[in-house]
Write an enzyme that holds these catalytic residues in place. Structure first.
Site, mmCIF file in Angstrom:
data_model
loop_
_atom_site.group_PDB
_atom_site.id
_atom_site.type_symbol
_atom_site.label_atom_id
_atom_site.label_comp_id
_atom_site.label_asym_id
_atom_site.label_seq_id
_atom_site.Cartn_x
_atom_site.Cartn_y
_atom_site.Cartn_z
ATOM 1 N N ARG A 117 30.156 -62.604 -41.036
ATOM 2 C CA ARG A 117 30.563 -64.000 -41.236
ATOM 3 C C ARG A 117 31.937 -64.138 -41.896
ATOM 4 N NH1 ARG A 117 25.312 -67.527 -42.916
ATOM 5 N NH2 ARG A 117 26.300 -69.135 -41.687
ATOM 6 N N ARG A 156 16.104 -72.795 -49.763
ATOM 7 C CA ARG A 156 17.472 -73.260 -49.516
ATOM 8 C C ARG A 156 17.497 -74.339 -48.438
ATOM 9 N NH1 ARG A 156 20.782 -69.128 -47.354
ATOM 10 N NH2 ARG A 156 22.117 -70.938 -47.195
ATOM 11 N N CYS A 174 26.938 -61.065 -45.465
ATOM 12 C CA CYS A 174 25.675 -61.691 -45.822
ATOM 13 C C CYS A 174 24.625 -61.204 -44.848
ATOM 14 C CB CYS A 174 25.780 -63.203 -45.833
ATOM 15 S SG CYS A 174 25.547 -63.938 -44.249
ATOM 16 N N LYS A 214 20.616 -80.872 -44.458
ATOM 17 C CA LYS A 214 21.347 -80.017 -45.409
ATOM 18 C C LYS A 214 22.771 -79.740 -44.895
ATOM 19 C CE LYS A 214 20.712 -75.369 -45.234
ATOM 20 N NZ LYS A 214 21.991 -74.662 -45.070
ATOM 21 N N ASN A 215 22.852 -79.385 -43.613
ATOM 22 C CA ASN A 215 24.155 -78.973 -43.072
ATOM 23 C C ASN A 215 25.121 -80.138 -42.913
ATOM 24 O OD1 ASN A 215 23.220 -76.417 -43.060
ATOM 25 N ND2 ASN A 215 23.119 -76.172 -40.825
ATOM 26 N N ASP A 263 19.890 -71.819 -35.260
ATOM 27 C CA ASP A 263 19.010 -72.084 -36.408
ATOM 28 C C ASP A 263 17.552 -72.343 -35.994
ATOM 29 O OD1 ASP A 263 21.091 -71.709 -38.120
ATOM 30 O OD2 ASP A 263 21.373 -73.804 -38.652
HETATM 31 C C1 UD1 Z 1 26.893 -73.417 -39.747
HETATM 32 C C2 UD1 Z 1 25.544 -73.796 -40.323
HETATM 33 C C3 UD1 Z 1 24.501 -72.726 -39.988
HETATM 34 C C4 UD1 Z 1 24.481 -72.478 -38.484
HETATM 35 C C5 UD1 Z 1 25.878 -72.197 -37.954
HETATM 36 C C6 UD1 Z 1 25.937 -72.086 -36.431
HETATM 37 C C7 UD1 Z 1 26.148 -75.055 -42.301
HETATM 38 C C8 UD1 Z 1 26.150 -75.131 -43.788
HETATM 39 N N1 UD1 Z 1 25.670 -73.924 -41.769
HETATM 40 O O1 UD1 Z 1 27.285 -72.201 -40.379
HETATM 41 O O2 UD1 Z 1 23.230 -73.193 -40.431
HETATM 42 O O3 UD1 Z 1 23.659 -71.360 -38.214
HETATM 43 O O4 UD1 Z 1 26.776 -73.258 -38.337
HETATM 44 O O5 UD1 Z 1 25.464 -73.241 -35.837
HETATM 45 O O6 UD1 Z 1 26.480 -76.004 -41.622
HETATM 46 N N2 UD1 Z 1 33.018 -66.991 -37.480
HETATM 47 C C9 UD1 Z 1 34.118 -66.163 -37.500
HETATM 48 N N3 UD1 Z 1 35.203 -66.546 -38.242
HETATM 49 C C10 UD1 Z 1 35.222 -67.712 -38.951
HETATM 50 C C11 UD1 Z 1 34.094 -68.547 -38.915
HETATM 51 C C12 UD1 Z 1 32.991 -68.155 -38.173
HETATM 52 O O7 UD1 Z 1 34.144 -65.105 -36.876
HETATM 53 O O8 UD1 Z 1 36.235 -68.016 -39.590
HETATM 54 C C13 UD1 Z 1 31.823 -66.572 -36.711
HETATM 55 C C14 UD1 Z 1 30.620 -66.347 -37.613
HETATM 56 O O9 UD1 Z 1 30.642 -65.052 -38.159
HETATM 57 C C15 UD1 Z 1 29.481 -66.570 -36.662
HETATM 58 C C16 UD1 Z 1 30.023 -67.670 -35.732
HETATM 59 O O10 UD1 Z 1 31.430 -67.630 -35.867
HETATM 60 O O11 UD1 Z 1 29.238 -65.399 -35.926
HETATM 61 C C17 UD1 Z 1 29.491 -69.055 -36.037
HETATM 62 O O12 UD1 Z 1 29.797 -69.399 -37.354
HETATM 63 P P1 UD1 Z 1 30.032 -70.899 -37.831
HETATM 64 O O13 UD1 Z 1 29.898 -71.831 -36.677
HETATM 65 O O14 UD1 Z 1 31.291 -70.958 -38.621
HETATM 66 O O15 UD1 Z 1 28.797 -71.110 -38.809
HETATM 67 P P2 UD1 Z 1 28.794 -71.682 -40.267
HETATM 68 O O16 UD1 Z 1 29.703 -72.859 -40.364
HETATM 69 O O17 UD1 Z 1 28.939 -70.585 -41.239
#
Ligand code: UD1
Length: 430
Positions: free
Chosen positions: A134, A410, A129, A35-36, A318
């Site tokens: 996030r 999901r 969320c 999915k990711n 995850d």
């Molecule tokens: C992706 C995965 C999710 C997985 C996560 C971490 C997808 C669709 N989802 O989510 O399943 O759990 O990676 O491996 O691929 N953060 C910030 N600012 C930002 C972006 C992120 O502070 O602009 C923080 C987030 O709040 C979180 C951490 O960084 O605490 C990790 O987030 P991120 O790696 O971006 O996860 P996702 O891409 O949302």
């Protein structure tokens, strides 16, 4: 119509799973596409005027939502089972509404490709969320370095580019998966060279780069968190098979260890699950790895361990909830430190309802071992939390009822069918 849509959604929310405990598990499972990996690769079609053909797309609610989002922009998507063809020749640059962004955070990934192709984009802010605030600050900081400007207006983030995005050296403050993907998809159509430092190195990033390069991009990933990109103007038609889902694979491996059965997880890439496999072996699990297969054999004594989640190649957040369910059964105590998300322990009270004994202090969960799960009514809170409850329910004495299963849908294809075929009794009630 909105009322009917909302009622349908509410009805779906009411779906629950009835799971009989002391379950059997036999045979093997073949893992489908990730999915990711599929979500950002589908979004990358927005960069091109030519068709992107994809295979191995999993049948999940998030994929449906992403197809809807892209169709709202004018994408023509033909799908036949797990094969998709996406054509974004005639795209209309409109707003990504809150209704879709709130359902799926990965919607923010359209920002990079839209800015690169049209020089402007407007999407609803994802907001809070269930697993923490996030934010998207790292996405925006990176895109700003490429020349975009952002304003927040009425809950929407509005991005504009003066002429064209221009390549730059970007150092991420944290290796965010989504930010790396967003910036990468903008930089492939920017003018000149971009370097992303401290980039996320998750295998799904490599899969996206592989697919983008087939479309004509020039991306080079080094294994030290550095991604080098040279912008291009034209994108070709391309064909790509989505990598196998390492999180679903890991979930089934943990399930087999918990149920202490001989089981085979096929069509996996075990090198993407090194952190999980070494933690399970440290606990005493009997695991044999072949090229694309993970074999689980019964083990005599499992003991507690300490782990912490971290960006790849560390232990994946995850798989944290599933691991916690397993640790409750092992002998002795275990600890999990959650370093990625600030509020990702919502499964703890629900696992405790099933008989676990877990305490949380700040970002560390302390898990007492040698517990016996007992069937109960529980509530799923997010995607991976839900599946940890399924795993615990499978091992429990008696029957469990898991509410709010839509979270599970999901990320796991009809789990009552996939798991149901392998021995367990799982029924969905509407
Ligand atoms: C992706 C995965 C999710 C997985 C996560 C971490 C997808 C669709 N989802 O989510 O399943 O759990 O990676 O491996 O691929 N953060 C910030 N600012 C930002 C972006 C992120 O502070 O602009 C923080 C987030 O709040 C979180 C951490 O960084 O605490 C990790 O987030 P991120 O790696 O971006 O996860 P996702 O891409 O949302």
């Amino acid at each position: 119509q909105i009322f009917l849509k909302e009622r349908k959604h509410q009805k779906k929310i009411m779906d629950k799973l009835i799971i009989r405990g002391n379950a059997d598990l036999k045979g093997e499972i073949s893992i489908k596409g990730s999915k990711n990996s599929a979500l950002p690769i589908m979004v990358s079609a927005l960069l091109s005027e030519n068709t992107l053909k994809l295979q191995n797309i999993p049948k999940l609610v998030d994929i449906k939502n992403m197809s809807q989002l892209l169709r709202n922009y004018g994408a023509i998507i033909k799908s036949n089972g797990s094969n998709f063809e996406i054509n974004c020749k005639k795209i209309v640059n409109r707003n990504a509404d809150y209704d879709i962004v709130r359902k799926m955070r990965a919607s923010v990934l359209i920002l990079g490709p839209l800015l690169a192709r049209f020089g402007k984009a407007k999407i609803s802010l994802p907001g809070g969320c269930a697993i923490g605030t996030r934010p998207i600050d790292i996405h925006l900081e990176g895109l700003k370095k490429l020349g975009a400007n952002f304003n927040v207006e009425n809950g929407y983030v509005v991005g504009k580019v003066n002429n064209q995005l221009i390549g730059n050296h970007i150092k991420l403050s944290f290796p965010s998966v989504g930010a790396t993907e967003n910036i990468m998809m903008a930089a492939v159509r920017a003018k000149g060279k971009t370097i992303i430092e401290n980039a996320a190195m998750e295998p799904e990033i490599a899969d996206l780069a592989y697919s983008l390069n087939k479309m004509g991009s020039k991306i080079n990933i080094t294994n030290k968190g550095i991604i080098k990109i040279t912008g291009v103007e034209k994108f070709n038609k391309a064909n790509h098979k989505i990598m196998s889902d390492r999180i679903v694979a890991g979930t089934f491996v943990i399930a087999a260890v918990m149920l202490n059965k001989k089981f085979k997880v096929k069509e996996v890439e075990p090198q993407n699950l090194k952190a999980l496999i070494s933690s399970l072996k440290e606990m005493g699990a009997n695991i044999k790895v072949e090229k694309n297969i993970i074999n689980i054999l019964p083990s005599i004594n499992l003991k507690g361990i300490k782990i912490q989640t971290s960006p790849y190649p560390g232990f994946p957040t995850d798989l944290q909830a599933q691991m916690m369910a397993l640790m409750s059964l092992a002998k002795g105590s275990s600890q999990i430190k959650e370093n990625i998300f600030e509020n990702r322990f919502m499964h703890v009270p629900e696992l405790n309802r099933l008989g676990a004994k877990i305490k949380v202090k700040k970002d560390v969960a302390y898990i007492s071992g040698s517990r016996h799960f007992k069937g109960a009514q529980v509530m799923a809170s997010d995607l991976r939390a839900s599946v940890s409850l399924v795993l615990a329910a499978l091992c429990a004495e008696g029957e469990s009822e898991i509410n709010r299963v839509y979270h599970l849908d999901r990320g796991y294809e009809k789990i009552e069918n996939t798991l149901g075929k392998l021995g367990p009794s799982i029924k969905r009630e509407k």
